[in-house]
Design a protein around this motif. Structure first.
Motif, PDB file in Angstrom:
ATOM      1  N   GLU A  77       6.029  42.204  22.014  1.00 41.59           N
ATOM      2  CA  GLU A  77       5.537  43.492  21.532  1.00 41.59           C
ATOM      3  C   GLU A  77       4.029  43.624  21.683  1.00 41.59           C
ATOM      4  OE1 GLU A  77       7.867  45.234  17.969  1.00 41.59           O
ATOM      5  OE2 GLU A  77       7.504  43.136  17.491  1.00 41.59           O
ATOM      6  N   GLY A  78       3.624  44.561  22.517  1.00 37.06           N
ATOM      7  CA  GLY A  78       2.205  44.882  22.667  1.00 37.06           C
ATOM      8  C   GLY A  78       2.094  46.376  22.841  1.00 37.06           C
ATOM      9  N   ASP A  79       1.355  46.835  23.877  1.00 40.57           N
ATOM     10  CA  ASP A  79       1.297  48.275  24.139  1.00 40.57           C
ATOM     11  C   ASP A  79       2.678  48.797  24.516  1.00 40.57           C
ATOM     12  OD1 ASP A  79      -1.340  48.210  23.567  1.00 40.57           O
ATOM     13  OD2 ASP A  79      -1.969  47.901  25.647  1.00 40.57           O
ATOM     14  N   THR A  80       3.435  47.931  25.200  1.00 41.77           N
ATOM     15  CA  THR A  80       4.843  48.252  25.453  1.00 41.77           C
ATOM     16  C   THR A  80       5.683  47.100  24.904  1.00 41.77           C
ATOM     17  OG1 THR A  80       4.782  47.126  27.561  1.00 41.77           O
ATOM     18  CG2 THR A  80       4.314  49.484  27.612  1.00 41.77           C
ATOM     19  N   SER A  81       6.975  47.347  24.768  1.00 41.53           N
ATOM     20  CA  SER A  81       7.823  46.285  24.206  1.00 41.53           C
ATOM     21  C   SER A  81       9.000  46.014  25.138  1.00 41.53           C
ATOM     22  CB  SER A  81       8.397  46.726  22.863  1.00 41.53           C
ATOM     23  OG  SER A  81       7.356  46.986  21.963  1.00 41.53           O
ATOM     24  N   ALA A  82       9.416  44.769  25.192  1.00 40.54           N
ATOM     25  CA  ALA A  82      10.613  44.439  25.987  1.00 40.54           C
ATOM     26  C   ALA A  82      11.315  43.232  25.383  1.00 40.54           C
ATOM     27  CB  ALA A  82      10.218  44.139  27.427  1.00 40.54           C
ATOM     28  N   TRP A  83      12.640  43.265  25.426  1.00 34.91           N
ATOM     29  CA  TRP A  83      13.441  42.107  25.012  1.00 34.91           C
ATOM     30  C   TRP A  83      13.633  41.197  26.211  1.00 34.91           C
ATOM     31  CZ3 TRP A  83      14.740  40.881  20.140  1.00 34.91           C
ATOM     32  CH2 TRP A  83      14.801  41.895  19.168  1.00 34.91           C
ATOM     33  N   HIS A  84      13.437  39.915  25.987  1.00 37.15           N
ATOM     34  CA  HIS A  84      13.690  38.920  27.039  1.00 37.15           C
ATOM     35  C   HIS A  84      14.760  37.968  26.522  1.00 37.15           C
ATOM     36  CE1 HIS A  84       9.776  39.560  29.286  1.00 37.15           C
ATOM     37  NE2 HIS A  84       9.585  40.230  28.169  1.00 37.15           N
ATOM     38  N   TRP A  85      15.833  37.777  27.273  1.00 39.30           N
ATOM     39  CA  TRP A  85      16.820  36.771  26.874  1.00 39.30           C
ATOM     40  C   TRP A  85      16.381  35.418  27.410  1.00 39.30           C
ATOM     41  CZ3 TRP A  85      20.566  37.005  23.396  1.00 39.30           C
ATOM     42  CH2 TRP A  85      21.040  38.267  23.007  1.00 39.30           C
ATOM     43  N   VAL A  86      16.382  34.414  26.545  1.00 38.80           N
ATOM     44  CA  VAL A  86      15.966  33.076  26.969  1.00 38.80           C
ATOM     45  C   VAL A  86      17.178  32.143  26.878  1.00 38.80           C
ATOM     46  CG1 VAL A  86      14.361  31.167  26.543  1.00 38.80           C
ATOM     47  CG2 VAL A  86      13.635  33.531  26.112  1.00 38.80           C
ATOM     48  N   GLY A  87      17.445  31.452  27.980  1.00 38.32           N
ATOM     49  CA  GLY A  87      18.604  30.547  28.011  1.00 38.32           C
ATOM     50  C   GLY A  87      18.213  29.101  28.250  1.00 38.32           C
ATOM     51  N   ALA A  88      16.894  28.836  28.193  1.00 40.10           N
ATOM     52  CA  ALA A  88      16.403  27.492  28.553  1.00 40.10           C
ATOM     53  C   ALA A  88      16.926  26.403  27.625  1.00 40.10           C
ATOM     54  CB  ALA A  88      14.874  27.480  28.550  1.00 40.10           C
ATOM     55  N   VAL A  89      17.219  26.772  26.364  1.00 41.84           N
ATOM     56  CA  VAL A  89      17.754  25.761  25.431  1.00 41.84           C
ATOM     57  C   VAL A  89      19.261  25.678  25.686  1.00 41.84           C
ATOM     58  CG1 VAL A  89      18.023  25.086  23.012  1.00 41.84           C
ATOM     59  CG2 VAL A  89      15.958  26.313  23.742  1.00 41.84           C
ATOM     60  N   THR A  90      19.650  24.734  26.515  1.00 42.15           N
ATOM     61  CA  THR A  90      21.044  24.690  26.959  1.00 42.15           C
ATOM     62  C   THR A  90      21.919  23.898  26.001  1.00 42.15           C
ATOM     63  OG1 THR A  90      20.515  22.785  28.303  1.00 42.15           O
ATOM     64  CG2 THR A  90      20.455  24.932  29.398  1.00 42.15           C
ATOM     65  N   GLN A  91      21.270  23.083  25.158  1.00 45.51           N
ATOM     66  CA  GLN A  91      22.038  22.278  24.200  1.00 45.51           C
ATOM     67  C   GLN A  91      21.233  22.146  22.923  1.00 45.51           C
ATOM     68  OE1 GLN A  91      22.898  18.330  25.733  1.00 45.51           O
ATOM     69  NE2 GLN A  91      23.791  17.764  23.751  1.00 45.51           N
ATOM     70  N   THR A  92      21.914  22.102  21.766  1.00 43.84           N
ATOM     71  CA  THR A  92      21.172  21.952  20.505  1.00 43.84           C
ATOM     72  C   THR A  92      21.702  20.764  19.714  1.00 43.84           C
ATOM     73  OG1 THR A  92      22.686  23.563  19.575  1.00 43.84           O
ATOM     74  CG2 THR A  92      20.500  24.365  20.141  1.00 43.84           C
ATOM     75  N   LEU A  93      20.814  20.110  18.991  1.00 45.31           N
ATOM     76  CA  LEU A  93      21.191  18.978  18.138  1.00 45.31           C
ATOM     77  C   LEU A  93      20.451  19.091  16.819  1.00 45.31           C
ATOM     78  CD1 LEU A  93      20.890  16.017  20.717  1.00 45.31           C
ATOM     79  CD2 LEU A  93      23.017  16.994  19.806  1.00 45.31           C
ATOM     80  N   MET A  94      20.979  18.439  15.777  1.00 40.32           N
ATOM     81  CA  MET A  94      20.285  18.398  14.493  1.00 40.32           C
ATOM     82  C   MET A  94      19.815  16.969  14.250  1.00 40.32           C
ATOM     83  SD  MET A  94      22.742  20.568  12.048  1.00 40.32           S
ATOM     84  CE  MET A  94      23.688  21.917  12.734  1.00 40.32           C
ATOM     85  N   ALA A  95      18.522  16.828  13.997  1.00 37.75           N
ATOM     86  CA  ALA A  95      17.980  15.482  13.790  1.00 37.75           C
ATOM     87  C   ALA A  95      18.612  14.813  12.573  1.00 37.75           C
ATOM     88  CB  ALA A  95      16.468  15.554  13.633  1.00 37.75           C
ATOM     89  N   SER A  96      18.912  15.624  11.552  1.00 39.12           N
ATOM     90  CA  SER A  96      19.397  15.034  10.296  1.00 39.12           C
ATOM     91  C   SER A  96      20.760  14.359  10.441  1.00 39.12           C
ATOM     92  CB  SER A  96      19.465  16.113   9.225  1.00 39.12           C
ATOM     93  OG  SER A  96      20.202  17.206   9.719  1.00 39.12           O
ATOM     94  N   THR A  97      21.644  14.950  11.221  1.00 40.95           N
ATOM     95  CA  THR A  97      23.010  14.415  11.292  1.00 40.95           C
ATOM     96  C   THR A  97      23.387  13.874  12.670  1.00 40.95           C
ATOM     97  OG1 THR A  97      23.724  16.670  11.732  1.00 40.95           O
ATOM     98  CG2 THR A  97      23.931  15.898   9.457  1.00 40.95           C
ATOM     99  N   GLU A  98      22.553  14.136  13.662  1.00 40.26           N
ATOM    100  CA  GLU A  98      22.948  13.740  15.022  1.00 40.26           C
ATOM    101  C   GLU A  98      21.871  12.891  15.702  1.00 40.26           C
ATOM    102  OE1 GLU A  98      25.723  17.635  16.026  1.00 40.26           O
ATOM    103  OE2 GLU A  98      23.560  17.791  16.278  1.00 40.26           O
ATOM    104  N   SER A  99      21.243  12.008  14.900  1.00 45.81           N
ATOM    105  CA  SER A  99      20.115  11.263  15.477  1.00 45.81           C
ATOM    106  C   SER A  99      20.559  10.375  16.641  1.00 45.81           C
ATOM    107  CB  SER A  99      19.369  10.492  14.404  1.00 45.81           C
ATOM    108  OG  SER A  99      20.217   9.520  13.864  1.00 45.81           O
ATOM    109  N   GLY A 100      21.794   9.882  16.586  1.00 44.34           N
ATOM    110  CA  GLY A 100      22.288   9.057  17.692  1.00 44.34           C
ATOM    111  C   GLY A 100      22.324   9.848  18.997  1.00 44.34           C
ATOM    112  N   GLN A 101      22.727  11.118  18.881  1.00 49.31           N
ATOM    113  CA  GLN A 101      22.763  11.952  20.096  1.00 49.31           C
ATOM    114  C   GLN A 101      21.351  12.308  20.587  1.00 49.31           C
ATOM    115  OE1 GLN A 101      26.075  13.796  17.912  1.00 49.31           O
ATOM    116  NE2 GLN A 101      26.166  15.095  19.739  1.00 49.31           N
ATOM    117  N   VAL A 102      20.421  12.393  19.615  1.00 42.21           N
ATOM    118  CA  VAL A 102      19.031  12.656  20.016  1.00 42.21           C
ATOM    119  C   VAL A 102      18.507  11.472  20.819  1.00 42.21           C
ATOM    120  CG1 VAL A 102      16.684  13.110  19.215  1.00 42.21           C
ATOM    121  CG2 VAL A 102      18.626  14.114  17.979  1.00 42.21           C
ATOM    122  N   THR A 103      18.762  10.273  20.302  1.00 33.90           N
ATOM    123  CA  THR A 103      18.335   9.062  21.018  1.00 33.90           C
ATOM    124  C   THR A 103      18.967   9.039  22.413  1.00 33.90           C
ATOM    125  OG1 THR A 103      18.387   7.938  18.898  1.00 33.90           O
ATOM    126  CG2 THR A 103      18.188   6.550  20.825  1.00 33.90           C
TER     127      THR A 103
END
Ligand code: CS2
Length: 462
Positions: A77-103
């Protein structure tokens, strides 16, 4: 659905093959900054920048992202506004419960970079231990080292992360040595203003994109900057990053100092005054002529001089424009959080520099007094707010009993060397200036104390 806001189509790259980065800290900042840079590289066909995003605290966000396979919309959002879809995060993990998968992700053969945006307070042995566990597995698997890039607002952030990892790996000298030989920790300066998602933004997401976008939508400004030290495990990454607008330089310091001092330093000052006065957003502060003029003086007279970023004055002027962006609605209470971690990075160097020149900086003294007053957790109108800080208990246990006593307040809070640095916390002239500023705030209130300072300056320069 009809919308005046442009929606940029999703990148057409093969997300199942995109891999290469593990990122710790899936906060709003990462999703609008580094992830969008990597999105540009992915969209250009370089699939080595897909991100395994690790949520350190916010499991709800990780769950929301999972429901949409990692896709999320960013409203620029600036003088004009645009929505951008971001798909770069292809996988998600939680540090609290999935630390083995993070490693395992850190130790995956495809991984080349490990990046962090975990906020200042999270540079702890705990986070370093997670990284070192992954690196230990990489070494055991005979894999190459990584580029490990901190993207937090800390001076020498890469060096700082490296020494933390080496401390943690001390008991295993072979791993320590492997880290030194095979991994690179570039310092970097990161910049983009990204407020926490508001109810208003969620409503816009609903109207413009549909219900599926509500939980993950985020907004930001058009401006971004990422200046990173040319110090990579794979040296050819320098050229790759440059192609999408990242500045790769030999020495990040001039950029880092200017950003921490001028942007973050101004932000923190805006935050404490605003929380006290009841101004909820950054633009509400700068829209007021007195506050804006006061801020300009703070930036041009006290935070800026001594910086070696060559264009610091132009940078400071561009910041004033960025702060005025009303679309961001950047909450001052949000910026005020974690003050004990931020002030040492943001104000202490300028205070030290001005004291070395022989005069206590008056604008910074008023800002420092505002911070001390803020610690009481109640604004000028009597409304209470929460002081979010890892040290809030200790700080409030000092501030609250000293309430109403400027001398006692400043003599105790002003002497905390870990916040002000060893010099300022012992400098009697500085402590006196803060005490006077604290009295002014109590007597006149935020707006009038600022105005008084401007008038006194104008008279003394006449
Ligand atoms: C802000 C930063 O919340 C804060 O403390 O000063 O998050 C700031 O918005 C970013 O560093 C901008 O790059």
């Amino acid at each position: 659905m009809n919308s005046a806001v442009q929606v940029i189509p999703r990148g057409a790259y093969d997300r199942h093959r995109a891999a290469g980065v593990v990122h710790l800290g899936l906060g709003a900042f990462h999703r609008c900054h580094q992830a969008m840079v990597f999105e540009a590289l992915l969209s250009a066909g370089d699939l080595r920048w897909g991100i395994v995003g690790v949520g350190m605290r916010n499991d709800a966000l990780v769950n929301a992202l999972r429901q949409h396979e990692g896709w999320y919309p960013v409203l620029v959002e600036g003088d004009t506004s645009a929505w951008h879809w971001v798909g770069a995060v292809t996988q998600t993990l939680m540090a609290s419960t999935e630390s083995g998968q993070v490693t395992a992700a850190i130790a995956a053969p495809t991984t080349r970079w490990l990046t962090l945006s975990v906020t200042e307070k999270a540079y702890t042995p705990h986070v370093a231990a997670l990284i070192v566990e992954g690196l230990t597995a990489r070494r055991a698997g005979g894999l190459p080292g990584l580029t490990i890039a901190s993207c937090d607002n800390l001076r020498d952030n890469g060096d700082c992360l490296k020494s933390l990892c080496l401390q943690v790996s001390l008991l295993n000298p072979a791993v320590s040595q492997w880290i030194v030989e095979h991994c690179r920790f570039p310092n970097s300066m990161v910049d983009r203003i990204v407020p926490a998602a508001s109810a208003a933004l969620k409503a816009k997401a609903l109207i413009d994109l549909g219900t599926h976008a509500i939980d993950t939508a985020i907004s930001t400004e058009p401006f971004w900057e990422w200046v990173i030290q040319d110090h990579f495990q794979d040296p050819s990454d320098a050229q790759v990053l440059r192609q999408v607008g990242v500045q790769v330089v030999a020495d990040v310091r001039p950029f880092e100092d200017a950003k921490l001092g001028l942007l973050n330093g101004a932000h923190s000052a805006i935050a404490y005054f605003s929380v006290l006065a009841g101004w909820q957003t950054v633009d509400a502060f700068v829209q007021q002529p007195v506050a804006c003029e006061w801020l300009e003086r703070l930036m041009f007279q006290e935070l800026g001089p001594g910086l070696i970023r060559p264009d610091w004055k132009a940078y400071a002027n561009s910041l004033l424009t960025r702060f005025k962006n009303p679309a961001l609605a950047h909450k001052t209470l949000q910026i005020a959080g974690d003050s004990s971690q931020k002030i040492p990075q943001r104000w202490a160097p300028a205070i030290g520099l001005r004291l070395a020149e022989g005069a206590p900086p008056r604008y910074l003294a008023l800002a420092s007094a505002a911070w001390m007053r803020y610690l009481l957790g109640v604004d000028e109108h009597g409304a209470q707010f929460t002081v979010q800080d890892p040290l809030s208990q200790q700080l409030q246990a000092i501030a609250i009993p000293a309430r109403g006593d400027a001398n006692k307040t400043v003599q105790s809070l002003g002497r905390i060397a870990s916040i002000w640095g060893p010099l300022a916390s012992q400098d009697e002239a500085w402590l006196k200036a803060v005490t006077q500023a604290y009295r002014d705030l109590e007597t006149y209130g935020v707006a009038a104390a600022m105005q008084r300072m401007l008038v006194i300056d104008a008279v003394s320069h006449a």
